[in-house]
Design a protein around this motif. Sequence first.
Motif, PDB file in Angstrom:
ATOM      1  N   GLU A   1       0.784  -1.274   0.106  1.00 43.90           N
ATOM      2  CA  GLU A   1       0.137  -0.146   0.188  1.00 43.90           C
ATOM      3  C   GLU A   1       0.848   1.220  -0.085  1.00 43.90           C
ATOM      4  O   GLU A   1       1.726   1.418   0.965  1.00 43.90           O
ATOM      5  N   VAL A   2       0.593   2.251  -0.877  1.00 42.85           N
ATOM      6  CA  VAL A   2       1.154   3.366  -0.922  1.00 42.85           C
ATOM      7  C   VAL A   2       0.929   4.449   0.309  1.00 42.85           C
ATOM      8  O   VAL A   2      -0.255   4.653   0.352  1.00 42.85           O
ATOM      9  N   LYS A   3       1.933   4.568   1.237  1.00 40.55           N
ATOM     10  CA  LYS A   3       1.660   5.533   2.256  1.00 40.55           C
ATOM     11  C   LYS A   3       2.221   6.898   2.094  1.00 40.55           C
ATOM     12  O   LYS A   3       1.684   7.552   2.912  1.00 40.55           O
ATOM     13  N   LYS A   4       3.145   7.273   1.261  1.00 40.73           N
ATOM     14  CA  LYS A   4       3.554   8.508   0.789  1.00 40.73           C
ATOM     15  C   LYS A   4       4.031   8.729  -0.452  1.00 40.73           C
ATOM     16  O   LYS A   4       4.664   7.737  -0.976  1.00 40.73           O
ATOM     17  N   ARG A   5       3.793   9.617  -0.985  1.00 41.48           N
ATOM     18  CA  ARG A   5       4.052  10.152  -2.181  1.00 41.48           C
ATOM     19  C   ARG A   5       4.896  11.407  -2.037  1.00 41.48           C
ATOM     20  O   ARG A   5       4.792  12.032  -1.154  1.00 41.48           O
ATOM     21  N   PHE A   6       6.209  11.690  -2.863  1.00 43.68           N
ATOM     22  CA  PHE A   6       7.061  12.821  -2.705  1.00 43.68           C
ATOM     23  C   PHE A   6       7.791  12.882  -4.049  1.00 43.68           C
ATOM     24  O   PHE A   6       7.764  12.239  -5.163  1.00 43.68           O
ATOM     25  N   THR A   7       8.200  14.170  -3.915  1.00 46.21           N
ATOM     26  CA  THR A   7       9.082  14.802  -5.072  1.00 46.21           C
ATOM     27  C   THR A   7      10.243  15.275  -4.533  1.00 46.21           C
ATOM     28  O   THR A   7      10.303  15.491  -3.412  1.00 46.21           O
ATOM     29  N   VAL A   8      11.488  15.089  -5.436  1.00 48.91           N
ATOM     30  CA  VAL A   8      12.636  15.593  -4.786  1.00 48.91           C
ATOM     31  C   VAL A   8      13.421  16.397  -5.938  1.00 48.91           C
ATOM     32  O   VAL A   8      13.238  16.162  -7.050  1.00 48.91           O
ATOM     33  N   LEU A   9      13.794  17.465  -5.321  1.00 46.55           N
ATOM     34  CA  LEU A   9      14.760  18.432  -6.348  1.00 46.55           C
ATOM     35  C   LEU A   9      16.076  18.144  -5.860  1.00 46.55           C
ATOM     36  O   LEU A   9      16.372  18.320  -4.701  1.00 46.55           O
ATOM     37  N   LEU A  10      17.091  17.848  -6.839  1.00 42.93           N
ATOM     38  CA  LEU A  10      18.415  17.330  -6.455  1.00 42.93           C
ATOM     39  C   LEU A  10      19.360  18.266  -7.119  1.00 42.93           C
ATOM     40  O   LEU A  10      19.208  18.411  -8.218  1.00 42.93           O
ATOM     41  N   VAL A  11      20.305  18.936  -6.503  1.00 40.82           N
ATOM     42  CA  VAL A  11      21.135  19.727  -7.136  1.00 40.82           C
ATOM     43  C   VAL A  11      22.524  19.006  -6.622  1.00 40.82           C
ATOM     44  O   VAL A  11      22.936  19.147  -5.486  1.00 40.82           O
ATOM     45  N   ALA A  12      23.374  18.883  -7.787  1.00 38.73           N
ATOM     46  CA  ALA A  12      24.427  18.018  -7.453  1.00 38.73           C
ATOM     47  C   ALA A  12      25.715  18.579  -8.219  1.00 38.73           C
ATOM     48  O   ALA A  12      25.763  19.093  -9.150  1.00 38.73           O
ATOM     49  N   GLN A  13      26.827  18.449  -7.412  1.00 38.56           N
ATOM     50  CA  GLN A  13      27.974  19.075  -8.029  1.00 38.56           C
ATOM     51  C   GLN A  13      29.454  18.061  -7.645  1.00 38.56           C
ATOM     52  O   GLN A  13      29.230  17.526  -6.548  1.00 38.56           O
ATOM     53  N   TRP A  14      30.471  17.893  -8.410  1.00 41.38           N
ATOM     54  CA  TRP A  14      31.377  17.212  -7.966  1.00 41.38           C
ATOM     55  C   TRP A  14      32.644  18.165  -8.139  1.00 41.38           C
ATOM     56  O   TRP A  14      32.832  18.958  -8.823  1.00 41.38           O
ATOM     57  N   LYS A  15      33.756  17.308  -7.201  1.00 45.09           N
ATOM     58  CA  LYS A  15      35.173  18.436  -7.472  1.00 45.09           C
ATOM     59  C   LYS A  15      36.273  17.129  -7.070  1.00 45.09           C
ATOM     60  O   LYS A  15      35.795  16.056  -6.423  1.00 45.09           O
ATOM     61  N   VAL A  16      37.383  17.193  -7.353  1.00 40.27           N
ATOM     62  CA  VAL A  16      38.637  16.446  -7.003  1.00 40.27           C
ATOM     63  C   VAL A  16      39.281  17.179  -5.515  1.00 40.27           C
ATOM     64  O   VAL A  16      39.804  18.103  -5.698  1.00 40.27           O
ATOM     65  N   VAL A  17      39.194  16.242  -4.628  1.00 43.38           N
ATOM     66  CA  VAL A  17      39.744  16.610  -3.339  1.00 43.38           C
ATOM     67  C   VAL A  17      40.915  15.439  -3.095  1.00 43.38           C
ATOM     68  O   VAL A  17      40.576  14.168  -2.966  1.00 43.38           O
ATOM     69  N   ASP A  18      42.166  15.829  -2.888  1.00 42.05           N
ATOM     70  CA  ASP A  18      43.215  14.994  -2.783  1.00 42.05           C
ATOM     71  C   ASP A  18      43.281  13.591  -3.546  1.00 42.05           C
ATOM     72  O   ASP A  18      43.295  12.514  -3.336  1.00 42.05           O
ATOM     73  N   GLY A  19      42.920  13.933  -4.833  1.00 49.74           N
ATOM     74  CA  GLY A  19      43.096  12.928  -5.905  1.00 49.74           C
ATOM     75  C   GLY A  19      41.776  12.078  -6.200  1.00 49.74           C
ATOM     76  O   GLY A  19      41.793  11.039  -6.834  1.00 49.74           O
ATOM     77  N   LYS A  20      40.656  12.279  -5.068  1.00 44.33           N
ATOM     78  CA  LYS A  20      39.552  11.591  -5.102  1.00 44.33           C
ATOM     79  C   LYS A  20      38.366  12.298  -5.559  1.00 44.33           C
ATOM     80  O   LYS A  20      38.288  13.651  -5.039  1.00 44.33           O
ATOM     81  N   LYS A  21      37.270  11.790  -6.351  1.00 47.11           N
ATOM     82  CA  LYS A  21      36.059  12.668  -6.783  1.00 47.11           C
ATOM     83  C   LYS A  21      35.334  12.582  -5.557  1.00 47.11           C
ATOM     84  O   LYS A  21      34.928  11.556  -4.953  1.00 47.11           O
ATOM     85  N   VAL A  22      34.836  14.050  -5.253  1.00 47.54           N
ATOM     86  CA  VAL A  22      33.915  14.027  -4.076  1.00 47.54           C
ATOM     87  C   VAL A  22      32.608  14.989  -4.579  1.00 47.54           C
ATOM     88  O   VAL A  22      32.877  15.742  -4.974  1.00 47.54           O
TER      89      VAL A  22
END
Length: 184
Positions: free
Chosen positions: A60-81
């Motif tokens: 049974e569906v108990k909740k419906r929702f929407t999500v606005l997602l804003v994302a960005q990446w950078k390299v920190v100490d040689g790793k993708k963050v």
Amino acid sequence: MCRAYVAAKLLVAGLVMTGLFACSSPTVMQYAKEKPTLDLSEYFNGTIDAYGIFTDRSGEVKKRFTVLLVAQWKVVDGKKVGTLDESFEYSDGTKQKRIWTLTETAPGKFIGRADDVVGDAIGESAGNALNWAYTLALPVDGTIYHVQFNDWMYLVTPKVMINKAKMSKFGIDLGEVTLSFYKR
């Protein structure tokens, strides 16, 4: 009598083995050859809209929702963050915010952190799939419950991803979250 006994033992052993295999979970490597290939830092970069439902154990569906997602990446100490800033709006009018920090620790291996995640979320990707395992501090009626998530994401097209997350506590299934992501 002896043959019947041996046949019965073989039947029981076969049923036990079938039960064990039926309970096994998929591994992310099963999707290694699937296309399009999911590059987490590429897909979760920019603005993404998501539409979801939470269903209880009965479906049974108990909740419906929407999500606005804003994302960005950078390299920190040689790793993708990556930083994923999620703004949830539920069908009952409530709102919620979650900000993830994702770190690629090795190719296809990730650690995720957010304020309401207990410890680290551990992620692995291959092909078009990503699997996350984590514990979420979930508020319900004024009480915080630590709920385990087994989260699977599948890239369907370069712009569309489907997410299915099973929720459990003490190994007991609580329900499922289903999300559809659309990258703008």
